[in-house]
Design a protein around this motif. Structure first.
Motif, mmCIF file in Angstrom:
data_model
loop_
_atom_site.group_PDB
_atom_site.id
_atom_site.type_symbol
_atom_site.label_atom_id
_atom_site.label_comp_id
_atom_site.label_asym_id
_atom_site.label_seq_id
_atom_site.Cartn_x
_atom_site.Cartn_y
_atom_site.Cartn_z
ATOM 1 N N LEU A 169 15.207 14.025 26.366
ATOM 2 C CA LEU A 169 14.792 14.363 25.423
ATOM 3 C C LEU A 169 13.836 14.072 25.573
ATOM 4 N N GLN A 170 12.167 13.997 24.611
ATOM 5 C CA GLN A 170 11.145 13.479 24.157
ATOM 6 C C GLN A 170 11.817 12.576 22.566
ATOM 7 N N ALA A 171 9.968 11.696 22.294
ATOM 8 C CA ALA A 171 10.470 10.595 21.540
ATOM 9 C C ALA A 171 10.610 11.675 20.520
ATOM 10 N N ASP A 172 10.188 12.712 20.307
ATOM 11 C CA ASP A 172 10.203 13.478 18.894
ATOM 12 C C ASP A 172 11.558 13.929 19.183
ATOM 13 N N GLY A 173 12.067 14.092 19.552
ATOM 14 C CA GLY A 173 13.708 14.210 20.275
ATOM 15 C C GLY A 173 13.985 16.198 20.322
ATOM 16 N N ARG A 174 12.593 16.309 20.536
ATOM 17 C CA ARG A 174 12.589 17.937 21.405
ATOM 18 C C ARG A 174 12.313 17.818 23.011
ATOM 19 N N PHE A 175 13.422 18.437 24.217
ATOM 20 C CA PHE A 175 13.547 18.773 25.444
ATOM 21 C C PHE A 175 12.352 18.239 26.291
ATOM 22 N N LYS A 176 12.821 17.796 27.129
ATOM 23 C CA LYS A 176 10.715 17.841 28.276
ATOM 24 C C LYS A 176 11.127 18.986 28.426
ATOM 25 N N LEU A 177 9.826 18.531 28.642
ATOM 26 C CA LEU A 177 8.953 20.151 29.180
ATOM 27 C C LEU A 177 9.770 20.733 30.030
ATOM 28 N N ALA A 178 10.186 22.195 30.759
ATOM 29 C CA ALA A 178 10.914 22.232 32.262
ATOM 30 C C ALA A 178 10.432 21.289 33.649
ATOM 31 N N THR A 179 9.343 21.295 33.699
ATOM 32 C CA THR A 179 8.505 20.726 34.734
ATOM 33 C C THR A 179 9.326 19.307 34.793
ATOM 34 N N GLU A 180 8.978 18.547 33.809
ATOM 35 C CA GLU A 180 9.566 17.479 33.284
ATOM 36 C C GLU A 180 10.985 17.257 34.129
ATOM 37 N N LEU A 181 11.476 17.720 33.423
ATOM 38 C CA LEU A 181 13.190 17.891 33.061
ATOM 39 C C LEU A 181 13.730 18.010 34.501
ATOM 40 N N ASN A 182 13.095 19.375 35.474
ATOM 41 C CA ASN A 182 13.227 19.750 36.857
ATOM 42 C C ASN A 182 12.988 18.865 38.023
ATOM 43 N N ALA A 183 12.233 17.845 37.709
ATOM 44 C CA ALA A 183 11.719 16.457 38.518
ATOM 45 C C ALA A 183 12.531 15.172 38.494
ATOM 46 N N GLU A 184 12.576 14.941 37.193
ATOM 47 C CA GLU A 184 14.045 14.546 36.155
ATOM 48 C C GLU A 184 15.437 14.388 37.445
ATOM 49 N N TRP A 185 15.861 15.507 37.279
ATOM 50 C CA TRP A 185 17.328 16.388 37.491
ATOM 51 C C TRP A 185 17.641 16.318 38.936
ATOM 52 N N GLN A 186 16.534 16.338 39.398
ATOM 53 C CA GLN A 186 16.307 16.686 41.561
ATOM 54 C C GLN A 186 16.603 15.267 41.969
ATOM 55 N N ALA A 187 15.315 14.388 40.860
ATOM 56 C CA ALA A 187 15.984 13.160 41.308
ATOM 57 C C ALA A 187 17.214 12.495 41.507
ATOM 58 N N VAL A 188 17.861 12.875 40.125
ATOM 59 C CA VAL A 188 18.825 12.438 40.027
ATOM 60 C C VAL A 188 20.349 12.955 40.651
#
Length: 273
Positions: A200-219
């Motif tokens: 999530l972003q600070a405002d409670g919405r989900f992060k952008l798809a590109t950001e989530l993709n990069a983070e999850w690829q790293a995980v």
């Protein structure tokens, strides 16, 4: 269908969707129902995590076992669900309970389901205390057992690893520190940690798809999402990770619904701290 819907999109489509309020508080199970009575999105029905979105507990199958699919389908039909109607779920807790309904609908074979991005706080319209009048419909389901694994699959995976287990709980609970929900702290041997709040972003919405993709690829460190199994404390916040993966375009991950609360119920199962 995009698994998320914005508040503005929902306002445009509201007349055509079945809207479900999934608010809940683990420390106060009646809080969601009380909040719904005080004010909810116009036309929204309420489903309770324990009473509607979970099944009967045996003491060995976790804190939120999956509901009987026919019972859930009948409940949805009583609210007007049908095979061709879009369902939108929302909560006020970052999407964790709405994501549970999102996953359950897909488990029932219903792909026309979305989560309100940002939840109740993103809604710009008025709230109401008026209860909607249900128009019961017919809702048939085609269960997708391939979307989940059971405890036996996890035990077999420890002997011969095929998939990577990802734990959605906080880093402290993953390490066995400050456990308050389950009688035993720690994690499943071989599991890695991805705290659901990191989606999530600070405002409670989900992060952008590109950001989530990069983070999850790293995980996942080179492991395909389809070779991962998501778990948490009781099979709820793991659905948040599954939703985030879908937003990121990384489909195919499965759910271990019993999660830590089922795993630690048997003292013979190994744990790591």
């Amino acid at each position: 269908m995009n698994p998320l819907i914005s508040a503005s999109q929902l306002q445009e489509q509201q007349a055509d969707v079945l809207l479900i309020d999934c608010r809940h508080d683990l420390s106060n199970p009646q809080a969601g129902r009380l909040a719904y009575a005080e004010g909810h999105l116009p036309g929204a029905y309420f489903l309770h995590l324990d009473d509607d979105l979970s099944g009967l507990k045996t003491g060995k199958n976790g804190r939120h076992p999956l509901p009987d699919p026919q019972v859930l389908a009948d409940k949805l039909a009583s609210l007007g669900a049908s095979r061709f109607r879009n369902i939108v779920a929302y909560d006020a807790q970052g999407g964790i309970y709405a994501a549970r309904l999102w996953w359950l609908m897909r488990w029932l074979g219903h792909d026309q389901v979305q989560v309100l991005d940002g939840g109740l706080s993103a809604w710009q319209g008025d709230l109401t205390q008026v209860l909607p009048k249900a128009a019961p419909s017919q809702f048939t389901f085609e269960l997708r057992p391939e979307l989940m694994v059971d405890v036996n699959a996890l035990l077999a995976n420890m002997a011969q690893p095929i998939f990577t287990v990802v734990d959605a709980r906080s880093p402290s609970r993953f390490k066995g520190e400050g456990e308050t929900l389950d009688p035993v702290g720690g994690h499943i041997p071989g599991a890695i940690n991805r705290f659901f709040q990191d989606n999530l972003q600070a405002d409670g919405r989900f992060k952008l798809a590109t950001e989530l993709n990069a983070e999850w690829q790293a995980v996942l460190s080179g492991v395909k999402a389809s070779n991962s199994v998501q778990q948490c404390g009781s099979g709820v916040t793991a659905c948040h990770n599954l939703l985030a993966l879908e937003v990121a375009g990384l489909s195919g991950a499965r759910l271990y619904a019993g999660s830590w609360s089922e795993w630690c119920a048997d003292p013979l199962r190994p744990i790591l701290i």
